[in-house]
Design an enzyme around this catalytic site. Sequence first.
Site, PDB file in Angstrom:
ATOM      1  N   ARG A  61      -2.188  98.286 109.097  1.00  7.81           N
ATOM      2  CA  ARG A  61      -1.076  98.826 108.318  1.00  7.81           C
ATOM      3  C   ARG A  61      -0.516  97.754 107.391  1.00  7.81           C
ATOM      4  O   ARG A  61      -0.269  96.621 107.806  1.00  7.81           O
ATOM      5  CB  ARG A  61       0.026  99.344 109.241  1.00  7.81           C
ATOM      6  CG  ARG A  61       1.185 100.005 108.482  1.00  7.81           C
ATOM      7  CD  ARG A  61       2.310 100.454 109.394  1.00  7.81           C
ATOM      8  NE  ARG A  61       1.876 101.490 110.318  1.00  7.81           N
ATOM      9  CZ  ARG A  61       2.732 102.214 111.057  1.00  7.81           C
ATOM     10  NH1 ARG A  61       4.039 101.977 110.984  1.00  7.81           N
ATOM     11  NH2 ARG A  61       2.282 103.127 111.888  1.00  7.81           N
ATOM     12  N   GLY A  89     -11.044 100.577 116.538  1.00 12.54           N
ATOM     13  CA  GLY A  89     -10.155 100.413 115.394  1.00 12.54           C
ATOM     14  C   GLY A  89      -9.044 101.443 115.394  1.00 12.54           C
ATOM     15  O   GLY A  89      -9.288 102.648 115.499  1.00 12.54           O
ATOM     16  N   ASP A 135      -5.203  99.591 127.767  1.00 11.94           N
ATOM     17  CA  ASP A 135      -3.982 100.056 128.426  1.00 11.94           C
ATOM     18  C   ASP A 135      -4.167 100.117 129.947  1.00 11.94           C
ATOM     19  O   ASP A 135      -3.269  99.759 130.710  1.00 11.94           O
ATOM     20  CB  ASP A 135      -3.595 101.435 127.900  1.00 11.94           C
ATOM     21  CG  ASP A 135      -3.350 101.434 126.411  1.00 11.94           C
ATOM     22  OD1 ASP A 135      -2.529 100.637 125.947  1.00 11.94           O
ATOM     23  OD2 ASP A 135      -3.993 102.230 125.700  1.00 11.94           O
ATOM     24  N   HIS A 183      -3.649 105.931 122.394  1.00  9.00           N
ATOM     25  CA  HIS A 183      -3.517 104.475 122.493  1.00  9.00           C
ATOM     26  C   HIS A 183      -2.380 104.064 121.568  1.00  9.00           C
ATOM     27  O   HIS A 183      -2.576 103.656 120.424  1.00  9.00           O
ATOM     28  CB  HIS A 183      -4.819 103.781 122.104  1.00  9.00           C
ATOM     29  CG  HIS A 183      -4.706 102.285 122.067  1.00  9.00           C
ATOM     30  ND1 HIS A 183      -4.359 101.538 123.173  1.00  9.00           N
ATOM     31  CD2 HIS A 183      -4.870 101.391 121.058  1.00  9.00           C
ATOM     32  CE1 HIS A 183      -4.321 100.256 122.846  1.00  9.00           C
ATOM     33  NE2 HIS A 183      -4.618 100.139 121.566  1.00  9.00           N
TER      34      HIS A 183
END
Length: 331
Positions: A94, A132, A161, A189
């Site tokens: 991002r 990804g 996780d 996720h």
Amino acid sequence: MPRPVRVAITGAAGNICYSLLPRIAAGEVFGKDTPVILQLLEIPVDKAQAALRGISMELDDCAFPLLQDIILTDKADVAFKDANWCLLVGSKPRGPGQERADLLKDNGKIFIGQGRSIDAVAADDCRIAVVGNPCNTNCMIAAAQAKRLGAERFTAMVRLDQNRAQTQLARKAQVPVGQVANIIIYGNHSPTMFPDAAHATIAGKPATQVITDQAWLKDAFISTVGKRGAAIIEARGLSSAFSAANALIDHVKALVTPTAVPHSIAVKSSGEYGFSAGVWAGMPVTTTAPGTYSVVTNVVLDEAAKARVAATNAELVAERDMVKELLTASA
């Protein structure tokens, strides 16, 4: 010696792959008697390609007996050609001020191309693991491009996780991490994922009997696991790398080796546990044959757990809605 396993890996010059590649080459994933061919894909940028060449040189200098060949490329069809496993590690991070919807669409374009290429040129027995981020929805987009390979071949990684949750329970109970078992991750996720401690065991006993701090189990435990990635970024200034590589190794090994022990992967939902059909959601599975899994459907969730699952499902559905035009790109 068995036939080599061809492993295509994207984002191959990145931090995760720097930890991942030598462990695959050393036989840690597919076995100590199975040769591997690494087919490494990076973006067509001089700096990235130079870094990829440097990594290849390091792999050469390790003199791994099982590493039969290394293919370096910036072309998807070359990387995925005849691949038995495609590990999709690379994705666009991002950018400053970028909305999640924009990130999803930017990555969606990448995974459309990769999904089409894999379906066109990979081996008939190919399995795909997406790392990804946003990995659940990226996996859904890639799978939507496939006409030859079934959706069951495409999985997304929530094993990081699971590993984080296992360690948190072990720390709280003050036991070695190997004594914690049967921890399952449900959903996305992302911070909305739900780590289920109610069915976990510690030294063979129910975790909820060993850890009697119910407030911690219902709040701090779930929050810590969900926000662990952000905490690591804050601490080291970079996202998780070798822990993500380790989790991917665990993910693939758990799918390669038949086992009745449940483990967590994100797979296409058929409505299990209240997930909307068609989203890729973390669920408990067992491995029935190498590369083949079966969703465990008989775990009973209480009302609090169902609410957590509903929340993470809502996020997955919202992500699907954001990229709905990409899910028919191959039609």
